[in-house]
Every structure is written in structure tokens, then in C-alpha cells.
Write a protein that holds these residues in place. Structure first.
Motif, short mmCIF file in Angstrom:
data_model
loop_
_atom_site.label_atom_id
_atom_site.label_comp_id
_atom_site.label_asym_id
_atom_site.label_seq_id
_atom_site.Cartn_x
_atom_site.Cartn_y
_atom_site.Cartn_z
N GLY A 73 0.80 -1.22 0.00
CA GLY A 73 0.00 0.00 0.00
C GLY A 73 0.83 1.27 0.00
N TRP A 74 0.12 2.40 -0.03
CA TRP A 74 0.78 3.70 -0.17
C TRP A 74 1.59 4.10 1.06
N ASP A 75 1.35 3.48 2.19
CA ASP A 75 2.14 3.80 3.38
C ASP A 75 3.18 2.71 3.66
N GLY A 76 3.50 1.90 2.65
CA GLY A 76 4.33 0.72 2.84
C GLY A 76 5.75 0.78 2.35
N LEU A 77 6.33 1.97 2.19
CA LEU A 77 7.70 2.05 1.68
C LEU A 77 8.67 1.24 2.55
N GLU A 78 8.68 1.50 3.83
CA GLU A 78 9.63 0.82 4.72
C GLU A 78 9.36 -0.69 4.77
N ARG A 79 8.10 -1.06 4.85
CA ARG A 79 7.75 -2.49 4.93
C ARG A 79 8.13 -3.21 3.64
N LEU A 96 19.91 -19.60 -1.10
CA LEU A 96 18.57 -20.19 -0.94
C LEU A 96 17.57 -19.49 -1.85
N ILE A 97 16.52 -20.19 -2.21
CA ILE A 97 15.46 -19.59 -3.01
C ILE A 97 14.70 -18.58 -2.15
N GLY A 98 14.52 -17.40 -2.72
CA GLY A 98 13.73 -16.37 -2.05
C GLY A 98 12.31 -16.38 -2.59
N ILE A 99 11.38 -15.98 -1.76
CA ILE A 99 9.98 -15.92 -2.17
C ILE A 99 9.42 -14.55 -1.80
N TRP A 100 8.77 -13.92 -2.75
CA TRP A 100 8.06 -12.68 -2.45
C TRP A 100 6.66 -12.78 -3.04
N ARG A 101 5.73 -12.04 -2.42
CA ARG A 101 4.34 -12.04 -2.88
C ARG A 101 4.01 -10.67 -3.47
N ARG A 102 3.38 -10.70 -4.63
CA ARG A 102 2.96 -9.46 -5.29
C ARG A 102 1.84 -8.81 -4.49
N TRP A 103 1.91 -7.49 -4.35
CA TRP A 103 0.84 -6.74 -3.71
C TRP A 103 -0.17 -6.35 -4.78
N ASP A 104 -1.43 -6.73 -4.56
CA ASP A 104 -2.51 -6.38 -5.47
C ASP A 104 -3.05 -5.02 -5.01
N TRP A 105 -2.72 -3.98 -5.77
CA TRP A 105 -3.07 -2.62 -5.38
C TRP A 105 -4.58 -2.38 -5.42
N GLU A 106 -5.29 -3.06 -6.30
CA GLU A 106 -6.74 -2.87 -6.38
C GLU A 106 -7.46 -3.54 -5.22
N ASP A 161 -3.40 9.99 -12.13
CA ASP A 161 -4.06 10.58 -10.97
C ASP A 161 -4.05 9.67 -9.75
N GLY A 162 -3.84 8.36 -9.98
CA GLY A 162 -3.78 7.43 -8.85
C GLY A 162 -2.66 7.79 -7.88
N PHE A 163 -1.58 8.41 -8.37
CA PHE A 163 -0.45 8.76 -7.53
C PHE A 163 -0.56 10.19 -7.00
N ARG A 164 -1.26 11.04 -7.74
CA ARG A 164 -1.30 12.47 -7.41
C ARG A 164 -1.69 12.72 -5.95
N SER A 165 -2.72 12.06 -5.48
CA SER A 165 -3.18 12.31 -4.10
C SER A 165 -2.25 11.70 -3.05
N HIS A 166 -1.34 10.85 -3.47
CA HIS A 166 -0.43 10.19 -2.53
C HIS A 166 1.00 10.75 -2.59
N TRP A 167 1.24 11.69 -3.49
CA TRP A 167 2.60 12.19 -3.72
C TRP A 167 3.25 12.69 -2.43
N ASP A 168 2.56 13.55 -1.69
CA ASP A 168 3.16 14.14 -0.49
C ASP A 168 3.43 13.08 0.59
N MET A 169 2.49 12.17 0.78
CA MET A 169 2.68 11.10 1.77
C MET A 169 3.87 10.22 1.39
#
Length: 194
Positions: A73-79, A96-106, A161-169
Motif C-alpha cells: 500500500g501507499w504507506d508501505g515504503l519501509e515495509r 537459498l530460493i527467495g519468495i516474495w508475494r505481489r501486492w494487489d493494489w486494487e 491521478d492514482g499517484f497524485r493524491s499520494h505524492w506528499d505522503m
């Protein structure tokens, strides 16, 4: 008559940076080098990472992990950076094999899992990617930045526009990351885009 050359300072800078990173990868002399590319939003990290992947100097393919696929999510930079470090970079460094899960933004939830092969090279790019802990797991570290107005214009052209409202945060999270970890100081290569 050939078309006149249209200057592309951004593309030219990325081309120069790609050559520098390619040389740094070659100098590592490893079969599975790790490149970590950090920088502010809109600076050109994703474009640079894609160019480096296309110009990868080794015979084996490279894997590319964009933190945009991991941030919860939009507040998840550090995480998102923690997930990449603990689930991908650390396992890769241990063979070792690494595993990551895609974040579904919708849906605002984790989606499918992806594996990272420790035998292959790896590029991790995204805001927050370069910390003292991740730098210790990387062979080549890169910081990308540029003027705020140029970065903002590129980011909003890319994400709309999806990013515009989150730019400052998002920018505040970048500021906190920079103050806490000094990623530019950790970078072997520093790239400034126009």
C-alpha cells in the motif's frame, strides 16, 4: 533525408548510467551478482533497472524485482524494503530460493508468490531499497535522483491521478528513509537525472 536528432537528456543520462552499472557488474566477477537501485520517485529507477536488465553482461539471465510490486500500500515504503531484504536478498546471499508475494493494489492484499533463484543475478529497485543492511547483501549499489519538479512530472505521467493524491505522503516516507539510512552515502554509483 534523415530525421533531425531530438535531444533526450533523460534517456542519454540513463544510457550513461547503464554503461557504468554494467562495468561495475562485470568488475564483481560473480556468476550471480546483486544490484540494488534506490532513489526518489520519478527519478528513473525503474527505467534504469529495465535498461540494466536488457544490457546484463552475463550469459545467464537476470531477475528483476521492482519494489512497486511488493509495497503493501501507499504507506508501505519501509515495509516493502524489509520484505525485499528478508525474503529475497538474505536468502539469495545464502544460496537459498527467495519468495516474495505481489501486492494487489486494487484489492489491497497480497497476491501470488514469486520465487527468486539464488544461482542467477538479481536487480532490486525501488524507493527504500538501499539501507545499511541491504547494502551488505549487494554487489553494486546505486542511488538515482533528480530535480523535484522533473521527478514529479515523470511520476504523474507514469502513474496518473492514482499517484497524485499520494505524492506528499510518499515523499514524506522517502524523506524519512533518506534521513534514517543515507542511501546516497551507501551507493557506489550516484546518478542524477535531468
Amino acid at each position: 533525408m534523415p530525421a533531425p536528432h531530438t535531444p533526450d537528456p533523460f534517456g542519454e543520462r540513463l544510457g550513461e548510467a547503464t554503461a557504468r552499472i554494467r562495468d561495475a557488474i562485470t568488475a564483481v566477477a560473480a556468476s550471480n551478482p546483486v544490484v540494488v537501485i534506490d532513489g526518489r520517485s520519478g527519478a528513473g529507477k525503474s527505467s534504469l533497472a529495465a535498461r540494466v536488465a536488457r544490457a546484463w553482461p552475463l550469459r545467464t539471465p537476470v531477475q528483476l524485482l521492482a519494489l512497486d510490486s511488493v509495497y503493501p500500500g501507499w504507506d508501505g515504503l519501509e515495509r516493502g524494503a524489509e520484505i525485499a531484504r528478508e525474503s529475497v536478498l538474505r536468502p539469495h546471499g545464502r544460496g537459498l530460493i527467495g519468495i516474495w508475494r505481489r501486492w494487489d493494489w486494487e484489492r489491497e492484499e497480497e497476491a501470488e508468490a514469486h520465487a527468486v533463484d539464488p544461482a542467477l543475478g538479481l536487480i532490486v529497485e525501488g524507493c527504500g531499497a538501499l539501507t545499511p543492511a541491504s547494502a551488505g547483501l549487494a554487489d553494486v549499489t546505486v542511488w538515482v535522483d533528480g530535480p523535484r519538479d522533473s521527478r514529479r512530472r515523470r511520476a504523474l505521467e507514469r502513474d496518473g491521478d492514482g499517484f497524485r493524491s499520494h505524492w506528499d505522503m510518499w515523499a514524506a516516507q522517502e524523506d524519512a528513509h533518506i534521513a534514517r539510512h543515507d542511501p546516497q552515502g551507501l551507493a557506489q554509483l550516484s546518478i542524477v537525472t535531468p
